[in-house]
Design a protein around this motif. Structure first.
Motif, PDB file in Angstrom:
ATOM      1  N   LEU A 135      57.761  22.334  25.759  1.00 61.19           N
ATOM      2  CA  LEU A 135      58.299  21.358  24.804  1.00 61.19           C
ATOM      3  C   LEU A 135      59.686  21.850  24.423  1.00 61.19           C
ATOM      4  O   LEU A 135      59.840  22.977  23.936  1.00 61.19           O
ATOM      5  N   THR A 136      60.703  21.021  24.636  1.00 61.86           N
ATOM      6  CA  THR A 136      62.077  21.454  24.439  1.00 61.86           C
ATOM      7  C   THR A 136      62.784  20.592  23.404  1.00 61.86           C
ATOM      8  O   THR A 136      62.372  19.459  23.129  1.00 61.86           O
ATOM      9  N   VAL A 137      63.852  21.141  22.844  1.00 60.79           N
ATOM     10  CA  VAL A 137      64.713  20.353  21.960  1.00 60.79           C
ATOM     11  C   VAL A 137      65.298  19.201  22.773  1.00 60.79           C
ATOM     12  O   VAL A 137      65.804  19.397  23.878  1.00 60.79           O
ATOM     13  N   GLY A 138      65.215  17.974  22.247  1.00 56.45           N
ATOM     14  CA  GLY A 138      65.671  16.798  22.962  1.00 56.45           C
ATOM     15  C   GLY A 138      64.595  16.124  23.784  1.00 56.45           C
ATOM     16  O   GLY A 138      64.835  15.075  24.397  1.00 56.45           O
ATOM     17  N   HIS A 139      63.394  16.709  23.796  1.00 54.33           N
ATOM     18  CA  HIS A 139      62.274  16.166  24.567  1.00 54.33           C
ATOM     19  C   HIS A 139      61.888  14.784  24.029  1.00 54.33           C
ATOM     20  O   HIS A 139      61.657  14.616  22.838  1.00 54.33           O
ATOM     21  N   ARG A 140      61.823  13.796  24.909  1.00 58.18           N
ATOM     22  CA  ARG A 140      61.374  12.459  24.528  1.00 58.18           C
ATOM     23  C   ARG A 140      59.862  12.380  24.695  1.00 58.18           C
ATOM     24  O   ARG A 140      59.329  12.669  25.771  1.00 58.18           O
ATOM     25  N   VAL A 141      59.180  11.990  23.659  1.00 62.16           N
ATOM     26  CA  VAL A 141      57.719  12.014  23.642  1.00 62.16           C
ATOM     27  C   VAL A 141      57.188  10.745  22.986  1.00 62.16           C
ATOM     28  O   VAL A 141      57.941   9.935  22.430  1.00 62.16           O
ATOM     29  N   LEU A 142      55.877  10.589  23.062  1.00 65.99           N
ATOM     30  CA  LEU A 142      55.165   9.619  22.245  1.00 65.99           C
ATOM     31  C   LEU A 142      54.400  10.386  21.180  1.00 65.99           C
ATOM     32  O   LEU A 142      53.778  11.414  21.470  1.00 65.99           O
ATOM     33  N   LEU A 143      54.463   9.909  19.950  1.00 66.76           N
ATOM     34  CA  LEU A 143      53.730  10.536  18.850  1.00 66.76           C
ATOM     35  C   LEU A 143      52.581   9.623  18.451  1.00 66.76           C
ATOM     36  O   LEU A 143      52.799   8.467  18.089  1.00 66.76           O
ATOM     37  N   LYS A 144      51.357  10.149  18.544  1.00 68.72           N
ATOM     38  CA  LYS A 144      50.166   9.376  18.154  1.00 68.72           C
ATOM     39  C   LYS A 144      49.658   9.881  16.818  1.00 68.72           C
ATOM     40  O   LYS A 144      49.267  11.042  16.674  1.00 68.72           O
ATOM     41  N   HIS A 145      49.684   8.999  15.834  1.00 67.56           N
ATOM     42  CA  HIS A 145      49.225   9.322  14.482  1.00 67.56           C
ATOM     43  C   HIS A 145      48.170   8.299  14.100  1.00 67.56           C
ATOM     44  O   HIS A 145      48.475   7.109  13.974  1.00 67.56           O
ATOM     45  N   GLY A 146      46.928   8.739  13.946  1.00 67.64           N
ATOM     46  CA  GLY A 146      45.856   7.784  13.698  1.00 67.64           C
ATOM     47  C   GLY A 146      45.709   6.844  14.877  1.00 67.64           C
ATOM     48  O   GLY A 146      45.535   7.273  16.022  1.00 67.64           O
ATOM     49  N   THR A 147      45.816   5.540  14.612  1.00 67.54           N
ATOM     50  CA  THR A 147      45.718   4.555  15.686  1.00 67.54           C
ATOM     51  C   THR A 147      47.090   4.039  16.107  1.00 67.54           C
ATOM     52  O   THR A 147      47.178   3.089  16.879  1.00 67.54           O
ATOM     53  N   ARG A 148      48.147   4.647  15.602  1.00 70.09           N
ATOM     54  CA  ARG A 148      49.507   4.183  15.898  1.00 70.09           C
ATOM     55  C   ARG A 148      50.207   5.156  16.842  1.00 70.09           C
ATOM     56  O   ARG A 148      50.152   6.371  16.655  1.00 70.09           O
ATOM     57  N   THR A 149      50.886   4.633  17.868  1.00 69.50           N
ATOM     58  CA  THR A 149      51.647   5.444  18.804  1.00 69.50           C
ATOM     59  C   THR A 149      53.082   4.935  18.836  1.00 69.50           C
ATOM     60  O   THR A 149      53.315   3.734  19.055  1.00 69.50           O
ATOM     61  N   VAL A 150      54.052   5.837  18.613  1.00 65.58           N
ATOM     62  CA  VAL A 150      55.465   5.451  18.563  1.00 65.58           C
ATOM     63  C   VAL A 150      56.291   6.401  19.420  1.00 65.58           C
ATOM     64  O   VAL A 150      55.882   7.533  19.701  1.00 65.58           O
ATOM     65  N   LYS A 151      57.470   5.943  19.839  1.00 65.86           N
ATOM     66  CA  LYS A 151      58.412   6.814  20.534  1.00 65.86           C
ATOM     67  C   LYS A 151      58.994   7.827  19.556  1.00 65.86           C
ATOM     68  O   LYS A 151      59.154   7.539  18.366  1.00 65.86           O
ATOM     69  N   ALA A 152      59.330   8.991  20.081  1.00 70.06           N
ATOM     70  CA  ALA A 152      59.894  10.033  19.213  1.00 70.06           C
ATOM     71  C   ALA A 152      60.734  10.995  20.046  1.00 70.06           C
ATOM     72  O   ALA A 152      60.611  11.054  21.278  1.00 70.06           O
ATOM     73  N   ILE A 153      61.580  11.761  19.362  1.00 67.83           N
ATOM     74  CA  ILE A 153      62.410  12.795  19.981  1.00 67.83           C
ATOM     75  C   ILE A 153      62.230  14.096  19.200  1.00 67.83           C
ATOM     76  O   ILE A 153      62.198  14.086  17.965  1.00 67.83           O
ATOM     77  N   VAL A 154      62.102  15.192  19.931  1.00 66.17           N
ATOM     78  CA  VAL A 154      62.068  16.509  19.296  1.00 66.17           C
ATOM     79  C   VAL A 154      63.510  16.876  18.944  1.00 66.17           C
ATOM     80  O   VAL A 154      64.336  17.135  19.815  1.00 66.17           O
ATOM     81  N   LYS A 155      63.814  16.879  17.654  1.00 68.34           N
ATOM     82  CA  LYS A 155      65.185  17.121  17.201  1.00 68.34           C
ATOM     83  C   LYS A 155      65.507  18.616  17.071  1.00 68.34           C
ATOM     84  O   LYS A 155      66.651  19.020  17.260  1.00 68.34           O
ATOM     85  N   ASP A 156      64.490  19.407  16.734  1.00 69.45           N
ATOM     86  CA  ASP A 156      64.751  20.832  16.555  1.00 69.45           C
ATOM     87  C   ASP A 156      63.441  21.584  16.647  1.00 69.45           C
ATOM     88  O   ASP A 156      62.354  21.045  16.351  1.00 69.45           O
ATOM     89  N   ILE A 157      63.516  22.820  17.106  1.00 66.33           N
ATOM     90  CA  ILE A 157      62.379  23.754  17.071  1.00 66.33           C
ATOM     91  C   ILE A 157      62.861  24.954  16.268  1.00 66.33           C
ATOM     92  O   ILE A 157      63.426  25.909  16.818  1.00 66.33           O
ATOM     93  N   PRO A 158      62.700  24.920  14.944  1.00 72.84           N
ATOM     94  CA  PRO A 158      63.275  25.966  14.084  1.00 72.84           C
ATOM     95  C   PRO A 158      62.750  27.367  14.343  1.00 72.84           C
ATOM     96  O   PRO A 158      63.494  28.345  14.167  1.00 72.84           O
ATOM     97  N   SER A 159      61.454  27.477  14.770  1.00 77.05           N
ATOM     98  CA  SER A 159      60.933  28.831  14.927  1.00 77.05           C
ATOM     99  C   SER A 159      59.684  28.823  15.794  1.00 77.05           C
ATOM    100  O   SER A 159      59.011  27.800  15.956  1.00 77.05           O
TER     101      SER A 159
END
Length: 444
Positions: free
Chosen positions: A337-361
């Motif tokens: 999983l990298t910074v800038g990675h384009r993913v789908l985020l599934k929360h409950g029954t909802r799935t949306v597009k998302a981007i990993v903006k930062d991996i602080p630690s």
């Protein structure tokens, strides 16, 4: 089963627990011993295990075969998949998840422990606390499992020495406490011989605590979610369009937490529209009230736009919606999983597009130090992430709700689960840095 027995079991409490530990620490043998000595194994199951053990040249039944049901597991002698077992004693009912110990299958441990109220972490008395032990302790802490049992196994191979047990218990308890685990109970056992699993051990008279089963039967269970923030993720919109019910429109789903009543003012998220519950159907019958884990259909007073993925919540207790999610995650995929990675985020029954903006630690398991801004997480890493979603999400803190405070990240190309996340959870993280990732068209 008699009516009296059925009524007695229904009156007992339910404990969900998981086992964890390194390869060959004896998890499956412990589970088999629990099932065997608590008389929770059917005669034909035991006979099948005896035949399989005899065919492999073993004099005694290999109780690990009661859970290692996959052919590959039997051939390799390791647990691969999560094996769920259901058993009961006169004092309590149990749902047990026997999870793999191999580092390659840590993702399965996350699955098994995600709904557990207790985790049994096994340690081989000869090896002590190892990296995988620390990883499992960290996962239990992240998942907020309220009770952890340290089972120091194979005490028969160290001559039942109290000093060996005491040193391991002290090291693990100090580590788990630093992680924030609220309670650790250490028990010296021999799963193979049965010492302190169901019956007290005559070989360890220096130990005066409970057996594993005794602790499982008496540990306080506090998984009553009926009094938590009420949350109903909508799974399906029901419109039968029959002559009997020409205007029926119901919103079906399993209540994730809390209690809903007819007449309650509710808000639909993420739209923010408000209305009132006009009816609740449970198993096809109208009811006035419904609570956590029940699958229901809710009818609303107003004809508003509600679809799969929406969240129905009490108006007085509605979570904020956000497109910026900060969480601690356990990365479970082989691809990083990298910074800038384009993913789908599934929360409950909802799935949306998302981007990993930062991996602080990233968490270093040996000393619990934080490696700042690693740029990526690889398989089995635990770290902090900042994610930007294409649409607002109504997320709770994981500390408030393990159901609506969690999510998974999915590869949009092949549907692979990448990461399990807990909103707001943190071991403390360094100051954020400016994100310089290329968004490549996914700029939210």
């Amino acid at each position: 089963m008699s009516t009296t027995t059925t009524e007695a079991l229904s009156a007992t409490t339910l404990l969900r627990f998981a086992t964890a530990g390194s390869v060959d620490d004896g998890k499956s043998t412990l589970v088999g011993r629990l099932l065997h000595d608590s008389k929770s194994v059917l005669v034909d199951q035991l006979e099948a295990v005896e035949r399989a053990s005899a065919s492999r040249g073993q004099d005694a039944p290999d109780l690990a075969l009661l859970t290692d049901g996959l052919r590959a597991e039997r051939e390799q002698g390791i647990t691969i998949d999560v094996a769920y077992r259901y058993f009961a004693t006169p004092r309590r009912r149990f749902i047990l998840a026997d999870t793999p110990g191999h580092v390659q299958y840590t993702r399965n441990m996350v699955t098994g422990a995600s709904t557990a109220e207790l985790t049994v972490v096994l340690v081989d008395a000869r090896n002590g606390v190892v990296e995988q032990t620390r990883r499992h302790a960290a996962i239990a802490a992240l998942l907020r499992v309220p009770h952890v049992v340290l089972a120091v196994n194979k005490m028969d191979l160290v001559e039942y020495q109290e000093s060996v047990f005491a040193a391991i218990a002290e090291e693990f308890t100090a580590y788990a406490t630093e992680l924030g685990v609220p309670e650790v109970t250490a028990i010296p056992i021999s799963a193979l011989a049965g010492d302190n699993v169901v019956e007290p051990s005559a070989n360890m008279d220096w130990y005066g605590g409970p057996t594993v089963l005794e602790h499982l039967e008496t540990v306080p269970v506090s998984h009553d979610l009926a009094h938590c923030h009420a949350r109903l993720p909508v799974q399906y919109v029901i419109r039968p369009q029959t002559a009997e019910h020409p205007d029926y429109r119901g919103y079906a789903g399993q209540i994730a937490a809390g209690t809903f009543r007819v007449g309650d003012p509710v808000t639909i998220l993420p739209s923010g529209r408000t209305t009132t519950i006009s009816g609740i159907d449970l198993l096809g019958e109208p009811v006035d009230v419904a609570w956590t884990t029940q699958s229901v259909t809710v009818l609303l007073t107003d004809d508003i736009d509600v679809s799969r993925g929406d969240l129905i919540v009490p108006t007085k207790d509605a979570p904020a919606t956000t497109q910026d999610v900060e969480a601690t995650v356990c990365h479970v995929a082989d691809q990083p999983l990298t910074v800038g990675h384009r993913v789908l985020l599934k929360h409950g029954t909802r799935t949306v597009k998302a981007i990993v903006k930062d991996i602080p630690s990233r968490l270093t398991l040996d000393d619990l130090s934080l490696h700042p801004h690693p740029g990526q997480l690889i398989a089995n890493d635990i770290g902090r992430v900042k994610i930007r979603t294409a649409e607002p999400l109504p997320v709770d803190s994981y500390a408030d709700s393990r159901r609506t405070g969690s999510f998974i990240l999915i590869d949009p190309n092949d549907g692979t689960t990448l990461t399990a996340g807990m909103v707001g959870e943190s071991f403390a993280s360094p100051e954020p840095v400016k994100d310089e990732a290329e968004n490549d068209g996914w700029d939210f």
